[in-house]
Design a protein around this motif. Structure first.
Motif, PDB file in Angstrom:
ATOM      1  N   PRO A 111      37.772  10.216 -13.716  1.00 27.78           N
ATOM      2  CA  PRO A 111      36.342   9.641 -13.874  1.00 27.78           C
ATOM      3  C   PRO A 111      35.604  10.629 -14.850  1.00 27.78           C
ATOM      4  O   PRO A 111      35.057  10.388 -16.139  1.00 27.78           O
ATOM      5  CB  PRO A 111      35.515   9.339 -12.784  1.00 27.78           C
ATOM      6  N   LEU A 115      34.647   9.502 -18.545  1.00 25.81           N
ATOM      7  CA  LEU A 115      33.473   9.036 -18.955  1.00 25.81           C
ATOM      8  C   LEU A 115      32.861  10.091 -19.977  1.00 25.81           C
ATOM      9  O   LEU A 115      31.735   9.677 -20.573  1.00 25.81           O
ATOM     10  CB  LEU A 115      32.562   9.518 -17.698  1.00 25.81           C
ATOM     11  N   TYR A 121      31.194   4.709 -23.700  1.00 25.69           N
ATOM     12  CA  TYR A 121      30.041   3.845 -23.233  1.00 25.69           C
ATOM     13  C   TYR A 121      29.825   2.557 -24.040  1.00 25.69           C
ATOM     14  O   TYR A 121      29.216   1.579 -23.981  1.00 25.69           O
ATOM     15  CB  TYR A 121      28.752   4.652 -23.365  1.00 25.69           C
ATOM     16  N   GLU A 143      23.147  -2.116 -10.001  1.00 25.61           N
ATOM     17  CA  GLU A 143      23.969  -0.811 -10.456  1.00 25.61           C
ATOM     18  C   GLU A 143      23.139   0.298 -11.258  1.00 25.61           C
ATOM     19  O   GLU A 143      23.351   1.166 -11.244  1.00 25.61           O
ATOM     20  CB  GLU A 143      25.458  -1.326 -11.070  1.00 25.61           C
TER      21      GLU A 143
ATOM     22  N   LEU B  46      35.441   4.359 -10.536  1.00 24.18           N
ATOM     23  CA  LEU B  46      34.893   4.881 -11.802  1.00 24.18           C
ATOM     24  C   LEU B  46      33.974   3.904 -12.422  1.00 24.18           C
ATOM     25  O   LEU B  46      33.010   4.690 -13.059  1.00 24.18           O
ATOM     26  CB  LEU B  46      36.341   4.828 -12.772  1.00 24.18           C
ATOM     27  N   LEU B  47      34.095   2.845 -12.339  1.00 27.75           N
ATOM     28  CA  LEU B  47      33.282   1.928 -12.942  1.00 27.75           C
ATOM     29  C   LEU B  47      31.820   2.069 -12.355  1.00 27.75           C
ATOM     30  O   LEU B  47      30.956   2.190 -13.035  1.00 27.75           O
ATOM     31  CB  LEU B  47      33.562   0.324 -12.339  1.00 27.75           C
ATOM     32  N   ARG B  48      31.580   2.387 -10.909  1.00 27.93           N
ATOM     33  CA  ARG B  48      30.488   2.507 -10.373  1.00 27.93           C
ATOM     34  C   ARG B  48      29.692   3.933 -11.131  1.00 27.93           C
ATOM     35  O   ARG B  48      28.538   3.889 -11.483  1.00 27.93           O
ATOM     36  CB  ARG B  48      30.307   2.765  -9.216  1.00 27.93           C
ATOM     37  N   GLN B  49      30.710   4.951 -11.212  1.00 28.53           N
ATOM     38  CA  GLN B  49      30.164   6.269 -11.785  1.00 28.53           C
ATOM     39  C   GLN B  49      29.531   6.243 -13.281  1.00 28.53           C
ATOM     40  O   GLN B  49      28.715   6.588 -13.720  1.00 28.53           O
ATOM     41  CB  GLN B  49      31.221   7.219 -11.671  1.00 28.53           C
ATOM     42  N   ALA B  50      30.444   5.235 -13.756  1.00 32.33           N
ATOM     43  CA  ALA B  50      30.067   4.870 -15.299  1.00 32.33           C
ATOM     44  C   ALA B  50      28.733   4.141 -15.506  1.00 32.33           C
ATOM     45  O   ALA B  50      28.042   4.724 -16.086  1.00 32.33           O
ATOM     46  CB  ALA B  50      31.325   4.230 -15.749  1.00 32.33           C
ATOM     47  N   ILE B  51      28.374   3.371 -14.792  1.00 30.86           N
ATOM     48  CA  ILE B  51      27.287   2.611 -14.823  1.00 30.86           C
ATOM     49  C   ILE B  51      26.118   3.217 -14.397  1.00 30.86           C
ATOM     50  O   ILE B  51      25.146   3.334 -15.006  1.00 30.86           O
ATOM     51  CB  ILE B  51      27.447   1.203 -13.920  1.00 30.86           C
ATOM     52  N   ARG B  52      26.312   4.243 -13.405  1.00 31.86           N
ATOM     53  CA  ARG B  52      25.243   5.134 -13.067  1.00 31.86           C
ATOM     54  C   ARG B  52      24.819   5.982 -14.154  1.00 31.86           C
ATOM     55  O   ARG B  52      23.603   6.405 -14.008  1.00 31.86           O
ATOM     56  CB  ARG B  52      25.516   5.673 -11.477  1.00 31.86           C
TER      57      ARG B  52
END
Lengths: 186, 57
Positions: A111, A115, A121, A143, B46-52
């Protein structure tokens, strides 16, 4: 008197704030309102901005609170659409008759690396826009705005199990979309 | 042992509610043994980290 510098810098991030607000509110007038309130609050409270964090991070944190207030107000006034029972949209096809993955989930990598990749994004935003409105509302409350699940259920007058189902669908759809538009596309 | 179908649901629901002890245990055991579900778990993380971190930089 707000410093012209701050005003100018805030004006520059206005489009970002507006996009952020639109994603959660899905209503241009409401999004304009909360962004306007945010910019005013930012100018008034400029002493709170010490320059330690990035201006954008600081403004987004104010905006989050404004959006939360807006959603709370909306739910009191009963203007929020009630999330209805949705058709049984099936992620069952991901599994075979014995409950194994038809296609094993792929390795998305670290991640911390993903990211930071340019464009990630934008794709994530595209995927969030593609969520049905009610699903997106529950998901972003959870979220992006950091509500507890129980609080969302209460605000939106949903049963807990309905809340979990909606959140499940949101996560599964975002996963599918990111796989297709980001991980497979690279 | 729980199937991947059951476990992928638990992996997601664990982000939104407190799982019961038996649920947590069966999920953990499955994840130790199943690489596919471990990757799914990592995707959700990863999805959660991205959204945060949204809206990103």
């Amino acid at each position: 008197m707000p410093s012209p510098d701050l005003q100018e810098s805030l004006e520059k991030i206005r489009p970002t704030l507006l996009r952020f607000a639109m994603l959660q509110l899905r209503n241009e007038a409401a999004a304009e309102d909360v962004v306007q309130e945010t910019l005013l609050a930012a100018l008034e409270g400029k002493s709170a901005f010490s320059g330690r964090s990035q201006l954008k991070t600081w403004a987004v944190s104010i905006l989050r609170n404004k959006i939360v207030d807006h959603l709370r107000r909306g739910s009191r006034e009963g203007t929020l659409p009630i999330v209805d029972e949705q058709g049984d949209e099936d992620f069952d096809a991901l599994f075979d008759g014995t409950g194994h993955w038809q296609e094993a989930p792929g390795d998305w990598g670290d991640p911390a690396v993903v990211l930071e990749q340019r464009g990630f994004y934008e794709v994530l935003e595209l995927c969030m826009k593609a969520l049905p409105e009610q699903v997106a509302r529950v998901f972003t409350m959870r979220e992006v705005l950091g509500f507890e699940t129980e609080e969302i259920c209460k605000e939106l007058k949903l049963s807990s199990s309905n809340c979990w189902v909606v959140l499940y669908r949101a996560r599964m759809r975002l996963r599918e979309c990111l796989q297709l538009r980001w991980f497979d596309a690279r | 042992m729980k199937s991947c179908r059951e476990v992928h649901r638990l992996v997601i629901e664990a982000q939104d509610r407190k799982l019961g002890f038996a649920e947590r245990l069966s999920m953990r055991v499955h994840l130790i043994l199943c690489a596919a579900c471990r990757r799914f778990d990592a995707q959700m993380d990863l999805l959660r980290q991205a959204i945060r971190r949204f809206p990103g930089d």
